[in-house]
Design an enzyme around this catalytic site. Structure first.
Site, PDB file in Angstrom:
ATOM      1  N   ASP A 102     105.164  -1.513  36.140  1.00 52.70           N
ATOM      2  CA  ASP A 102     106.016  -2.699  36.321  1.00 52.70           C
ATOM      3  C   ASP A 102     105.252  -3.969  35.934  1.00 52.70           C
ATOM      4  O   ASP A 102     105.805  -4.869  35.295  1.00 52.70           O
ATOM      5  CB  ASP A 102     106.485  -2.825  37.777  1.00 52.70           C
ATOM      6  CG  ASP A 102     107.890  -2.262  38.004  1.00 52.70           C
ATOM      7  OD1 ASP A 102     108.254  -1.311  37.275  1.00 52.70           O
ATOM      8  OD2 ASP A 102     108.613  -2.763  38.878  1.00 52.70           O
ATOM      9  N   TYR A 142     104.761  10.849  45.710  1.00 55.10           N
ATOM     10  CA  TYR A 142     106.207  11.014  45.578  1.00 55.10           C
ATOM     11  C   TYR A 142     106.693  12.367  46.081  1.00 55.10           C
ATOM     12  O   TYR A 142     107.826  12.483  46.527  1.00 55.10           O
ATOM     13  CB  TYR A 142     106.633  10.856  44.110  1.00 55.10           C
ATOM     14  CG  TYR A 142     106.872   9.427  43.700  1.00 55.10           C
ATOM     15  CD1 TYR A 142     105.867   8.479  43.808  1.00 55.10           C
ATOM     16  CD2 TYR A 142     108.104   9.015  43.211  1.00 55.10           C
ATOM     17  CE1 TYR A 142     106.074   7.173  43.425  1.00 55.10           C
ATOM     18  CE2 TYR A 142     108.325   7.708  42.827  1.00 55.10           C
ATOM     19  CZ  TYR A 142     107.308   6.786  42.937  1.00 55.10           C
ATOM     20  OH  TYR A 142     107.526   5.499  42.566  1.00 55.10           O
ATOM     21  N   LYS A 186      91.635   5.255  43.131  1.00 55.08           N
ATOM     22  CA  LYS A 186      90.932   4.554  44.211  1.00 55.08           C
ATOM     23  C   LYS A 186      89.922   5.522  44.825  1.00 55.08           C
ATOM     24  O   LYS A 186      90.092   5.985  45.957  1.00 55.08           O
ATOM     25  CB  LYS A 186      91.937   4.075  45.273  1.00 55.08           C
ATOM     26  CG  LYS A 186      92.781   2.883  44.869  1.00 55.08           C
ATOM     27  CD  LYS A 186      92.078   1.544  45.027  1.00 55.08           C
ATOM     28  CE  LYS A 186      91.811   1.184  46.473  1.00 55.08           C
ATOM     29  NZ  LYS A 186      91.031  -0.083  46.576  1.00 55.08           N
ATOM     30  N   ASP A 197      93.323  -1.162  41.852  1.00 56.06           N
ATOM     31  CA  ASP A 197      93.590  -2.569  42.203  1.00 56.06           C
ATOM     32  C   ASP A 197      92.976  -3.510  41.168  1.00 56.06           C
ATOM     33  O   ASP A 197      93.587  -4.491  40.741  1.00 56.06           O
ATOM     34  CB  ASP A 197      93.123  -2.898  43.628  1.00 56.06           C
ATOM     35  CG  ASP A 197      91.670  -2.547  43.900  1.00 56.06           C
ATOM     36  OD1 ASP A 197      91.085  -1.766  43.125  1.00 56.06           O
ATOM     37  OD2 ASP A 197      91.106  -3.053  44.891  1.00 56.06           O
ATOM     38  N   ASP A 223     103.601   3.822  38.961  1.00 49.20           N
ATOM     39  CA  ASP A 223     104.861   3.116  39.205  1.00 49.20           C
ATOM     40  C   ASP A 223     104.598   1.615  39.255  1.00 49.20           C
ATOM     41  O   ASP A 223     105.300   0.815  38.630  1.00 49.20           O
ATOM     42  CB  ASP A 223     105.470   3.598  40.526  1.00 49.20           C
ATOM     43  CG  ASP A 223     106.789   2.915  40.851  1.00 49.20           C
ATOM     44  OD1 ASP A 223     107.612   2.774  39.933  1.00 49.20           O
ATOM     45  OD2 ASP A 223     106.976   2.514  42.008  1.00 49.20           O
TER      46      ASP A 223
HETATM   47  C1  IPM Z   1     110.574   4.099  38.078  1.00 50.51           C
HETATM   48  C2  IPM Z   1     111.464   3.786  39.246  1.00 50.51           C
HETATM   49  C3  IPM Z   1     111.633   5.047  40.083  1.00 50.51           C
HETATM   50  C4  IPM Z   1     110.260   5.434  40.613  1.00 50.51           C
HETATM   51  C5  IPM Z   1     112.661   4.948  41.210  1.00 50.51           C
HETATM   52  C6  IPM Z   1     114.033   4.556  40.685  1.00 50.51           C
HETATM   53  C7  IPM Z   1     112.744   6.210  42.006  1.00 50.51           C
HETATM   54  O1  IPM Z   1     110.942   2.726  39.969  1.00 50.51           O
HETATM   55  O2  IPM Z   1     110.924   4.998  37.282  1.00 50.51           O
HETATM   56  O3  IPM Z   1     109.546   3.446  37.924  1.00 50.51           O
HETATM   57  O4  IPM Z   1     109.810   4.908  41.642  1.00 50.51           O
HETATM   58  O5  IPM Z   1     109.620   6.256  39.980  1.00 50.51           O
HETATM   59 MG    MG Z   2     109.195   1.827  39.095  1.00 51.10          MG
END
Ligand code: IPM
Ligand code: MG
Length: 372
Positions: free
Chosen positions: A256, A144, A195, A228, A252
């Protein structure tokens, strides 16, 4: 003794705005009911709305307020309206600047499957029922923020994109230590995901984590896992995990995936914490839902406010040490779900579909009942 805590509210764009309204109601509830604390709030703009007003996604003034607050509550940023703004000042850059300048390196993303929602997950009930895991994402380094980060035009006219992934050993060490601390306070198990079979960052990450497991993390059950494979195991058998520590980019993605195990991205809160202050042990902190601004449903009273409300619950726990209040809020959310209240994202047959405000109403009512 009652303390005063200063909160900065940064609702941002899209559903962040309507979810934050429900958090303000919860805040008002505790201000009225709790003898332990008084919350003072200020608010400011971040993301697209800040671009519209100031030309940047986060002003220095808003950043100063965030630095001075006891905790920041963040909503969400972005939307199609700002799809064409320059990369440097896109809405997300406001959030990334907050994370970086406040040095919020430790991002805690707990994925808890509320009993009432075990059927709402896309996975079978027995796979997710009782799930309580935590993805610990490094938040201020890696892909990032690494430099260079650019698109360059080559001599032959082709273009080449570069993102740099870089971690120093102290950066890895401090996040892995938080992983061991959290594991100790939970089920005593830490996985470290990288990884190392492909990336030098993985090689160093593994080496540092391995070393820490022998001293700092002694007594905690510790395992390396390839990122992975971790993604695969999260959907195969998520309950094998307790805490998973990983870098910014893998975190990230893995968070999710973990979020969806709980039924909906609309359920997952997060805490982003800095280093504890040597003097009084307090740390900078920002709390935000894992979901985004969901422009498709924003402004329609459809959004699930639970992730944002539960993020405030994490603030009660991690910034203010108000464990009783945090437990009360978690209980109220759990009860409301058990009573059948559902926003669209977690709707199930025979349940009662409600909007953002009605979900807030139900949680407030239950807060009153739980504390009566
Ligand atoms: C998260 C989001 C952010 C990230 C975006 C909105 C920049 O996806 O907090 O997971 O990628 O960190
Ligand atoms: Mg995210």
């Amino acid at each position: 003794m009652s303390t005063t805590q200063k909160l900065l509210l940064l609702p941002g764009d899209g559903i962040g705005v309507e979810a934050m309204v429900q958090v303000e109601r919860v805040l008002a509830f505790f201000n009225e009911k709790s003898n332990n604390v008084t919350f003072e709030t200020d608010s400011d703009l971040v993301g697209g709305c800040a671009i519209d007003k100031y030309g940047v996604p986060l002003t220095n003034e808003a950043l100063d307020k965030a630095q001075a607050a006891d905790a920041v509550m963040f909503g969400s940023v972005g939307g199609p309206k700002w799809a064409d703004v320059p990369f440097d000042i896109r809405p997300e850059a406001g959030l990334l600047r907050l994370r970086k300048e406040m040095d919020l390196f430790a991002n805690l993303r707990p994925a808890i499957c509320y009993p009432a929602l075990a059927e709402a997950s896309s996975l079978r009930r027995e796979v997710v029922e009782g799930l309580d895991i935590l993805i610990l994402r490094e938040l201020t380094g890696g892909t990032y923020f690494g430099e260079p980060k650019e698109v360059v035009t080559l001599e032959n006219g082709d273009r080449r994109a570069v993102d740099t992934t870089s971690y120093t050993s102290p950066e890895i060490e401090r996040i892995v230590k938080v992983g061991f601390d959290l594991a100790r306070a939970r089920s005593n198990k830490l996985h470290s995901a990288e990884k190392h079979n492909v990336m030098m960052n993985g090689v160093l990450w593994k080496e540092v984590a391995e070393r820490l497991s022998k001293d700092y993390g002694k007594g905690v059950e510790f395992e390396h896992i390839l990122a992975d494979n971790c993604a695969m195991q999260l959907v195969r058998n998520p309950k094998q995990f307790d805490v998973v520590v990983t870098d910014n980019l893998f975190g990230d993605i893995l968070s999710d995936a973990a979020a969806m195990l709980t039924g909906s991205l609309g359920m997952l809160p997060s805490a982003s914490l800095g280093e504890p202050d040597g003097k009084n042990g307090t740390r900078k902190a920002l709390y935000e839902p894992v979901h985004g601004s969901a422009p498709d449903i924003s402004g329609q009273n459809k959004a699930n406010p639970i992730a944002t409300i539960a993020s405030f619950g994490m603030a009660l726990r991690y910034s203010f040490g108000l464990i009783e209040e945090a437990n009360v809020l978690d209980k109220a959310i759990s009860n409301v779900l058990a009573q059948g209240f559902r926003t669209g994202d977690i709707m199930q047959p025979n349940m009662h579909q409600v909007g953002t405000i009605e979900m807030g109403d139900a949680i407030l009512k239950e807060l009153g009942a739980v504390t009566a």
